[in-house]
Design a protein around this motif. Structure first.
Motif, mmCIF file in Angstrom:
data_model
loop_
_atom_site.group_PDB
_atom_site.id
_atom_site.type_symbol
_atom_site.label_atom_id
_atom_site.label_comp_id
_atom_site.label_asym_id
_atom_site.label_seq_id
_atom_site.Cartn_x
_atom_site.Cartn_y
_atom_site.Cartn_z
ATOM 1 N N GLU A 131 0.678 -1.460 -0.155
ATOM 2 C CA GLU A 131 -0.087 -0.292 -0.574
ATOM 3 C C GLU A 131 1.238 0.614 0.489
ATOM 4 O OE1 GLU A 131 -3.296 0.254 0.034
ATOM 5 O OE2 GLU A 131 -2.952 -2.271 -0.338
ATOM 6 N N TYR A 132 0.782 1.961 -0.732
ATOM 7 C CA TYR A 132 1.021 3.427 -0.909
ATOM 8 C C TYR A 132 0.645 4.163 -0.935
ATOM 9 C CZ TYR A 132 4.744 6.909 -1.958
ATOM 10 O OH TYR A 132 5.716 8.191 -2.192
ATOM 11 N N ARG A 133 0.435 5.845 -0.518
ATOM 12 C CA ARG A 133 -0.809 6.782 -0.593
ATOM 13 C C ARG A 133 -2.157 6.609 -0.594
ATOM 14 N NH1 ARG A 133 2.476 11.270 0.252
ATOM 15 N NH2 ARG A 133 5.466 10.622 -0.381
ATOM 16 N N GLY A 134 -2.877 6.105 -1.261
ATOM 17 C CA GLY A 134 -3.844 5.393 -0.973
ATOM 18 C C GLY A 134 -4.024 4.262 -2.312
ATOM 19 N N TYR A 135 -2.646 4.225 -2.979
ATOM 20 C CA TYR A 135 -2.645 3.535 -3.841
ATOM 21 C C TYR A 135 -2.087 1.957 -3.564
ATOM 22 C CZ TYR A 135 -2.989 7.337 -7.106
ATOM 23 O OH TYR A 135 -3.121 8.211 -8.251
ATOM 24 N N TRP A 184 2.349 -2.324 -11.075
ATOM 25 C CA TRP A 184 1.350 -1.902 -11.426
ATOM 26 C C TRP A 184 0.738 -1.201 -9.747
ATOM 27 C CZ3 TRP A 184 2.560 -6.783 -12.665
ATOM 28 C CH2 TRP A 184 2.170 -7.395 -14.215
ATOM 29 N N ALA A 185 0.089 0.562 -10.432
ATOM 30 C CA ALA A 185 -0.324 0.739 -9.405
ATOM 31 C C ALA A 185 -1.893 0.394 -9.500
ATOM 32 C CB ALA A 185 -0.070 2.779 -9.105
ATOM 33 N N TRP A 186 -2.405 0.229 -8.398
ATOM 34 C CA TRP A 186 -4.554 0.272 -8.999
ATOM 35 C C TRP A 186 -4.653 0.933 -7.723
ATOM 36 C CZ3 TRP A 186 -6.991 -3.552 -11.927
ATOM 37 C CH2 TRP A 186 -5.866 -4.729 -12.675
ATOM 38 N N ARG A 187 -5.379 1.813 -8.508
ATOM 39 C CA ARG A 187 -6.571 2.612 -7.102
ATOM 40 C C ARG A 187 -8.471 2.455 -8.133
ATOM 41 N NH1 ARG A 187 -5.135 8.305 -4.488
ATOM 42 N NH2 ARG A 187 -6.922 7.891 -2.845
ATOM 43 N N ASP A 188 -8.246 2.524 -6.710
ATOM 44 C CA ASP A 188 -10.349 1.604 -6.565
ATOM 45 C C ASP A 188 -10.548 1.052 -7.857
ATOM 46 O OD1 ASP A 188 -10.942 3.993 -4.726
ATOM 47 O OD2 ASP A 188 -10.156 5.474 -6.834
ATOM 48 N N GLY A 189 -9.882 0.078 -7.544
ATOM 49 C CA GLY A 189 -9.870 -1.096 -8.517
ATOM 50 C C GLY A 189 -9.503 -1.317 -9.597
ATOM 51 N N VAL A 190 -8.593 0.391 -10.516
ATOM 52 C CA VAL A 190 -7.989 0.712 -11.633
ATOM 53 C C VAL A 190 -6.439 0.998 -11.533
ATOM 54 C CG1 VAL A 190 -8.470 2.182 -13.872
ATOM 55 C CG2 VAL A 190 -10.503 1.434 -11.979
ATOM 56 N N ALA A 218 5.792 7.918 -9.513
ATOM 57 C CA ALA A 218 4.883 8.751 -10.412
ATOM 58 C C ALA A 218 3.802 8.726 -9.657
ATOM 59 C CB ALA A 218 4.646 6.625 -11.516
ATOM 60 N N ILE A 219 3.506 7.952 -8.367
ATOM 61 C CA ILE A 219 2.300 8.144 -7.688
ATOM 62 C C ILE A 219 3.001 9.714 -7.329
ATOM 63 C CG2 ILE A 219 1.034 8.183 -5.855
ATOM 64 C CD1 ILE A 219 1.985 4.949 -7.258
#
Length: 188
Positions: A8-12, A26-32, A52-53
């Motif tokens: 987990e990193y900054r909400g991702y 891969w960085a996922w946020r809200d399933g995307v 990148a985040i």
């Protein structure tokens, strides 16, 4: 290890795994999926994804360099002058967990009797790399540049144990890690 690693990193949610020629994260946020980055190995891919985040969020990136190719060219240029101890320190930092190591640990890896020799040699290496690839560096109160920051950043604002330089923790810049891989100086 061929198994996915999840962080987990900054909400991702970051999902990293080894690939044929390095690693992917891969960085996922809200399933995307928001980002997919490639690195020379899993820690490198994870750090690139974090950068990148951070960029998306307007947070200053930890790696102030101009890229993999620039560090590879700079390291290649200084290779003929690289001492055995300097190379051992680079390799030790590369292999350290999260590429973080103290000056005392660097000294031990290079065979120096104490951290002062490691600091001097690592600083000289940073100065040489900086001559071929100038980046913004912090300035000490006496006006001199902190050349170690051409190679590494500090994950802590404060030393990990004491105010003693021997315990200050430094993390290798991702593009320097990439350059070490690209030049065959470390095994992936």
């Amino acid at each position: 290890m061929d198994q996915d690693q999840t962080y987990e990193y900054r909400g991702y949610r970051l999902v990293a795994k080894p690939a044929d020629n390095g690693a992917r994260c891969w960085a996922w946020r809200d399933g995307v999926p928001v980002h997919k980055l490639i690195g020379c190995d899993v820690p490198d891919a994870i750090q690139r994804t974090r950068n990148a985040i951070d960029s998306d969020l307007g947070v200053a990136a930890r790696d102030g360099d101009a890229g993999d190719a620039a560090y590879t060219r700079a390291l290649e240029a200084v290779l003929p002058e690289l001492s055995t101890g300097q190379l051992k320190m680079l390799q030790a930092r590369y292999r350290a967990p999260d590429r973080i190591i103290t000056a005392t640990e660097l000294a031990k890896a290079a065979g120096y009797s104490n951290y002062s020799g490691a600091n001097l040699q690592y600083g000289n290496l940073g100065k040489a790399v900086h001559a071929h690839h100038p980046v913004d560096l912090p300035v000490r109160s006496n006006g001199t540049l902190v050349y170690t920051c051409a190679l590494a950043d500090s994950p802590d604002l404060e030393p990990s144990a004491t105010e003693d330089d021997s315990h200050w923790r430094w993390r290798m810049l991702p593009s320097l890690a990439f350059a070490l891989c690209a030049l065959g100086l470390v095994a992936k």
